[in-house]
Design an enzyme around this catalytic site. Structure first.
Site, PDB file in Angstrom:
ATOM      1  N   THR A  94       7.311 -54.231  53.892  1.00 53.75           N
ATOM      2  CA  THR A  94       7.414 -54.997  52.438  1.00 53.75           C
ATOM      3  C   THR A  94       6.861 -56.154  52.334  1.00 53.75           C
ATOM      4  O   THR A  94       6.285 -56.636  51.406  1.00 53.75           O
ATOM      5  CB  THR A  94       8.503 -54.078  51.729  1.00 53.75           C
ATOM      6  OG1 THR A  94       8.847 -52.746  52.031  1.00 53.75           O
ATOM      7  CG2 THR A  94       9.017 -54.583  50.643  1.00 53.75           C
ATOM      8  N   SER A 105       6.751 -50.406  58.828  1.00 50.10           N
ATOM      9  CA  SER A 105       7.294 -50.331  60.591  1.00 50.10           C
ATOM     10  C   SER A 105       8.443 -48.775  60.140  1.00 50.10           C
ATOM     11  O   SER A 105       8.286 -48.938  61.930  1.00 50.10           O
ATOM     12  CB  SER A 105       8.872 -51.196  60.356  1.00 50.10           C
ATOM     13  OG  SER A 105       9.844 -50.942  59.362  1.00 50.10           O
ATOM     14  N   THR A 135      11.166 -53.812  57.218  1.00 46.52           N
ATOM     15  CA  THR A 135      12.365 -54.556  57.457  1.00 46.52           C
ATOM     16  C   THR A 135      13.804 -52.866  58.481  1.00 46.52           C
ATOM     17  O   THR A 135      14.396 -52.819  58.766  1.00 46.52           O
ATOM     18  CB  THR A 135      13.850 -53.983  56.162  1.00 46.52           C
ATOM     19  OG1 THR A 135      12.967 -53.968  55.476  1.00 46.52           O
ATOM     20  CG2 THR A 135      13.313 -55.876  55.820  1.00 46.52           C
ATOM     21  N   ASP A 136      12.516 -51.341  57.901  1.00 44.80           N
ATOM     22  CA  ASP A 136      13.467 -50.400  58.628  1.00 44.80           C
ATOM     23  C   ASP A 136      13.597 -50.261  59.707  1.00 44.80           C
ATOM     24  O   ASP A 136      14.582 -49.813  60.512  1.00 44.80           O
ATOM     25  CB  ASP A 136      12.638 -49.259  58.233  1.00 44.80           C
ATOM     26  CG  ASP A 136      12.565 -48.570  56.665  1.00 44.80           C
ATOM     27  OD1 ASP A 136      13.419 -49.194  55.660  1.00 44.80           O
ATOM     28  OD2 ASP A 136      11.949 -48.189  55.617  1.00 44.80           O
TER      29      ASP A 136
END
Ligand SMILES: NC(=O)C[C@H](N)C(=O)O
Length: 321
Positions: A15, A53, A84-85
């Site tokens: 993101t 990710s 971030t995932d």
């Protein structure tokens, strides 16, 4: 005149690099962000790939580790931007395989560049300050989000949308804030010494099964047949329904018992059929306090290094990670 600090920023997508796609189908990684307001620092941007990710694989993590090893001798700090995932998985894979003296700091954002509350620039600046700070050396890869500094072993994503999306037990090991433009960095804890591994490959097949009330082992036999090893996100301290006990007993491959509970160790305390003590007696390996997806990476790396099930058990038992 002293030479300016040298910072490498490795962009991988997420993101923090995303915007709404022109076709109106939602956010996609498009443009790597630049570090704002870092005066007097030589910044070297590198972009090996640009992925959301969820598209990251162990092969990408290996590629990233190799790139960091190449960049490390010529830089004072390295920042990795990441979705971030799966950020905690990449951070942990680097933690297990990298042995470089320069700080490596992963960061990302929860909001994209066209949102009012875009958190990319502050996270990037924080990550840069942490990466260049002398106290960050020797701590292994770190994760910096929302001013909190986490170690790669314990950090986990705890919220799907909040800006402070990362946590984990026992929590941050440090904090970065700014007084005016000056960074103020404090560490509260030093991570335990870690072991580093040199796997010959990252191709082992390790699958994760998720336990639930009423599970009678659906999917276990198929996963066991395909995989080189299994991780089960079990219940509480590492317990399963009774039906899983004979299945695990019949398996020669490593079966790691993690927990679906968000914090705490796996301990072989219960003696009813499927209780943790019976699973260990049947050959299963407790994951200590690693969550299922980090236990999976450790198992994959140990298999890639050619370790036997008993050698793998010793690594998990002795917390050599
Ligand atoms: N905040 C994010 O970065 C989430 C995004 N889906 C990713 O992991 O790439």
């Amino acid at each position: 005149m002293s030479t300016p600090p040298r910072l490498a920023v490795i962009h991988t997508g997420g993101t923090i690099a995303s915007r709404p796609s022109p076709d109106g189908r939602g956010l996609t990684p498009q443009q790597a962000p630049s570090v704002p307001g870092l005066d007097g620092v030589q910044v070297h941007d590198v972009q090996p790939f640009s992925l959301p990710s969820p598209h990251m694989t162990p092969a990408h993590m290996g590629q990233l580790a190799a790139l960091i090893e190449t960049l490390a001798p010529d830089h004072d700090g390295i920042v990795v931007t990441h979705g971030t995932d799966t950020l905690e998985e990449t951070a942990f894979a680097l933690h297990l395989t990298l042995n470089v003296p320069v700080p490596v700091v992963l960061t990302g954002s929860m909001r994209h560049a066209e949102e009012v509350s875009w958190d990319g620039p502050a996270n990037l600046l924080d990550a840069a300050h942490v990466a260049l700070h002398p106290s960050s050396r020797g701590r292994g890869p770190l994760v910096v989000i929302g001013g909190d500094i986490f170690d790669a072993r314990t950090v986990t994503k705890i919220h799907t949308t909040a800006v402070d999306a990362f946590g984990g037990y026992p929590g941050p090991i440090g904090r970065i804030d700014r007084e005016g433009r000056a960074p103020r960095l404090h560490y509260f804890a030093r991570p335990e010494p870690r072991a580093t591994y040199r796997p010959a490959h990252l191709n082992a097949r390790v699958e994760i099964l998720y336990a639930y009330a009423g599970w009678t082992g659906e999917g276990y036999a198929e996963a066991e047949a395909r995989a080189d090893g299994l991780v089960i996100a079990a219940l509480g301290t590492g317990n399963l329904p009774a039906e899983l006990l004979p299945l695990i007993r019949a398996t020669d491959k490593p079966v790691i018992i993690a927990t679906r509970t968000h914090a705490g160790p796996v301990l072989p305390v219960y003696g009813y059929a499927g209780g943790g003590a019976t699973l260990v007696e049947a050959g299963a390996i407790p994951a200590s306090f690693l969550n299922a997806h980090k236990a999976r990476l450790l198992l994959l790396i140990l298999l890639g290094q050619g370790l036997t099930r008993e050698q793998i058990r010793a690594v998990f038992e002795r917390d050599e990670f």
